[in-house]
Design a protein around this motif. Structure first.
Motif, PDB file in Angstrom:
ATOM      1  N   LEU A 177     -16.606   0.600   4.490  1.00 58.37           N
ATOM      2  CA  LEU A 177     -15.463   0.150   3.702  1.00 58.37           C
ATOM      3  C   LEU A 177     -14.573  -0.798   4.900  1.00 58.37           C
ATOM      4  O   LEU A 177     -14.120  -1.874   4.428  1.00 58.37           O
ATOM      5  CB  LEU A 177     -14.619   1.236   3.261  1.00 58.37           C
ATOM      6  CG  LEU A 177     -13.493   0.784   2.356  1.00 58.37           C
ATOM      7  CD1 LEU A 177     -13.755  -0.323   1.395  1.00 58.37           C
ATOM      8  CD2 LEU A 177     -12.470   1.934   1.964  1.00 58.37           C
ATOM      9  N   PRO A 178     -14.259  -0.221   6.174  1.00 57.66           N
ATOM     10  CA  PRO A 178     -13.689  -1.031   6.956  1.00 57.66           C
ATOM     11  C   PRO A 178     -14.263  -2.481   7.432  1.00 57.66           C
ATOM     12  O   PRO A 178     -13.783  -3.448   7.360  1.00 57.66           O
ATOM     13  CB  PRO A 178     -13.553  -0.438   8.361  1.00 57.66           C
ATOM     14  CG  PRO A 178     -13.831   1.109   7.724  1.00 57.66           C
ATOM     15  CD  PRO A 178     -14.591   1.133   6.405  1.00 57.66           C
ATOM     16  N   LEU A 179     -15.596  -2.443   7.378  1.00 57.75           N
ATOM     17  CA  LEU A 179     -16.287  -3.875   7.567  1.00 57.75           C
ATOM     18  C   LEU A 179     -16.014  -4.699   6.507  1.00 57.75           C
ATOM     19  O   LEU A 179     -15.937  -5.995   6.628  1.00 57.75           O
ATOM     20  CB  LEU A 179     -17.874  -3.581   7.803  1.00 57.75           C
ATOM     21  CG  LEU A 179     -18.197  -2.788   9.096  1.00 57.75           C
ATOM     22  CD1 LEU A 179     -19.707  -2.331   9.079  1.00 57.75           C
ATOM     23  CD2 LEU A 179     -18.021  -3.506  10.251  1.00 57.75           C
ATOM     24  N   THR A 180     -16.156  -4.210   5.214  1.00 55.45           N
ATOM     25  CA  THR A 180     -15.913  -4.934   4.004  1.00 55.45           C
ATOM     26  C   THR A 180     -14.523  -5.296   4.133  1.00 55.45           C
ATOM     27  O   THR A 180     -14.214  -6.585   3.790  1.00 55.45           O
ATOM     28  CB  THR A 180     -15.992  -3.855   2.803  1.00 55.45           C
ATOM     29  OG1 THR A 180     -17.475  -3.552   2.510  1.00 55.45           O
ATOM     30  CG2 THR A 180     -15.806  -4.771   1.594  1.00 55.45           C
ATOM     31  N   MET A 181     -13.553  -4.866   4.525  1.00 52.58           N
ATOM     32  CA  MET A 181     -12.151  -5.146   4.582  1.00 52.58           C
ATOM     33  C   MET A 181     -11.995  -6.302   5.548  1.00 52.58           C
ATOM     34  O   MET A 181     -11.001  -7.224   5.194  1.00 52.58           O
ATOM     35  CB  MET A 181     -11.311  -3.975   5.083  1.00 52.58           C
ATOM     36  CG  MET A 181     -11.089  -3.187   3.668  1.00 52.58           C
ATOM     37  SD  MET A 181     -10.504  -1.454   4.144  1.00 52.58           S
ATOM     38  CE  MET A 181      -8.706  -2.294   4.511  1.00 52.58           C
ATOM     39  N   CYS A 182     -12.906  -6.442   6.835  1.00 53.04           N
ATOM     40  CA  CYS A 182     -12.664  -7.595   7.662  1.00 53.04           C
ATOM     41  C   CYS A 182     -13.241  -8.948   6.749  1.00 53.04           C
ATOM     42  O   CYS A 182     -12.839  -9.937   7.566  1.00 53.04           O
ATOM     43  CB  CYS A 182     -13.722  -7.282   8.727  1.00 53.04           C
ATOM     44  SG  CYS A 182     -13.139  -5.973   9.690  1.00 53.04           S
ATOM     45  N   VAL A 229      -9.893  -8.938   3.441  1.00 50.71           N
ATOM     46  CA  VAL A 229      -8.546  -9.291   3.745  1.00 50.71           C
ATOM     47  C   VAL A 229      -8.208 -10.678   3.842  1.00 50.71           C
ATOM     48  O   VAL A 229      -7.392 -11.521   3.374  1.00 50.71           O
ATOM     49  CB  VAL A 229      -7.886  -8.259   4.780  1.00 50.71           C
ATOM     50  CG1 VAL A 229      -6.598  -8.769   5.567  1.00 50.71           C
ATOM     51  CG2 VAL A 229      -7.886  -6.892   4.350  1.00 50.71           C
ATOM     52  N   SER A 257     -20.955   4.797   4.384  1.00 49.13           N
ATOM     53  CA  SER A 257     -19.939   4.210   3.430  1.00 49.13           C
ATOM     54  C   SER A 257     -18.430   4.308   3.920  1.00 49.13           C
ATOM     55  O   SER A 257     -17.651   3.432   3.785  1.00 49.13           O
ATOM     56  CB  SER A 257     -19.933   4.689   1.980  1.00 49.13           C
ATOM     57  OG  SER A 257     -19.471   6.294   2.104  1.00 49.13           O
ATOM     58  N   ARG A 258     -18.351   5.392   4.786  1.00 48.26           N
ATOM     59  CA  ARG A 258     -17.117   5.182   5.549  1.00 48.26           C
ATOM     60  C   ARG A 258     -16.739   4.227   6.683  1.00 48.26           C
ATOM     61  O   ARG A 258     -15.748   4.023   7.085  1.00 48.26           O
ATOM     62  CB  ARG A 258     -16.945   6.750   6.355  1.00 48.26           C
ATOM     63  CG  ARG A 258     -16.687   7.908   5.287  1.00 48.26           C
ATOM     64  CD  ARG A 258     -16.900   9.106   6.048  1.00 48.26           C
ATOM     65  NE  ARG A 258     -18.198   9.312   6.320  1.00 48.26           N
ATOM     66  CZ  ARG A 258     -18.849  10.393   7.027  1.00 48.26           C
ATOM     67  NH1 ARG A 258     -17.838  11.496   7.198  1.00 48.26           N
ATOM     68  NH2 ARG A 258     -19.904  10.351   7.227  1.00 48.26           N
ATOM     69  N   ALA A 259     -17.869   3.800   7.233  1.00 49.59           N
ATOM     70  CA  ALA A 259     -17.745   2.641   8.164  1.00 49.59           C
ATOM     71  C   ALA A 259     -17.972   1.125   7.278  1.00 49.59           C
ATOM     72  O   ALA A 259     -17.647   0.331   7.637  1.00 49.59           O
ATOM     73  CB  ALA A 259     -19.193   2.598   9.417  1.00 49.59           C
ATOM     74  N   THR A 300       0.858  -1.299   0.099  1.00 47.00           N
ATOM     75  CA  THR A 300       0.040  -0.162   0.085  1.00 47.00           C
ATOM     76  C   THR A 300       0.800   1.386  -0.187  1.00 47.00           C
ATOM     77  O   THR A 300       0.502   2.321  -0.733  1.00 47.00           O
ATOM     78  CB  THR A 300      -0.943   0.052   1.213  1.00 47.00           C
ATOM     79  OG1 THR A 300      -1.926  -1.186   1.119  1.00 47.00           O
ATOM     80  CG2 THR A 300      -1.672   1.189   1.403  1.00 47.00           C
TER      81      THR A 300
END
Length: 143
Positions: free
Chosen positions: A98-103, A106, A94-96, A17
């Protein structure tokens, strides 16, 4: 470096990154942002392949795994986009989202990368699929 492959995966992802962001900043001085992003995205997949083979899973690079590896990122993108869209439609900011999606994406990317890069994991999957197909074919013959 010792440690679990997942910890090395997170470190490698952070390095990737940082490198690709720096490359984007440099390229966007001379190129339109969409072109810079596209070049950086492709470079990031190539760098991820090198990091994952040499550092994360400590496997040999091969033509076969190099050809299959971009598929990991296609699946990651589609799953992430689908999950992000679903969460936003359910009312998650959407700001929350994206991190949930990354959980999800990843760990999914880690598992898929390991499957593509480690011969043992790929062979185990092939044996499971072969055994499953054999059992299915036996069941068909008994009907």
């Amino acid at each position: 470096m010792r440690g679990s492959p997942f910890a090395r995966f997170l470190i490698g992802g952070a390095v990737n990154t940082g490198v690709t962001y720096a490359l984007f900043v440099i390229l966007s001085r001379w190129l339109p942002p969409s072109v810079a992003y596209s070049l950086v995205f492709l470079s990031g997949i190539a760098l991820a392949y090198l990091i994952n083979t040499a550092f994360v899973f400590r496997t040999r690079a091969s033509v076969g795994s190099a050809v299959r590896f971009p598929g990991v990122y296609l699946v990651q993108y589609l799953v992430g986009l689908g999950l992000l869209t679903l969460l936003v439609r359910l009312g998650v900011d959407s700001r929350a989202a994206l991190p949930l999606t990354m959980c999800v994406t990843v760990p999914l990317t880690f598992v898929m990368s390991r499957h593509v890069l480690e011969k043992k994991a790929a062979k185990n999957t092939a044996v499971i699929l072969q055994n499953s197909n054999s059992k299915n074919m036996e069941g068909i013959g008994q009907r």
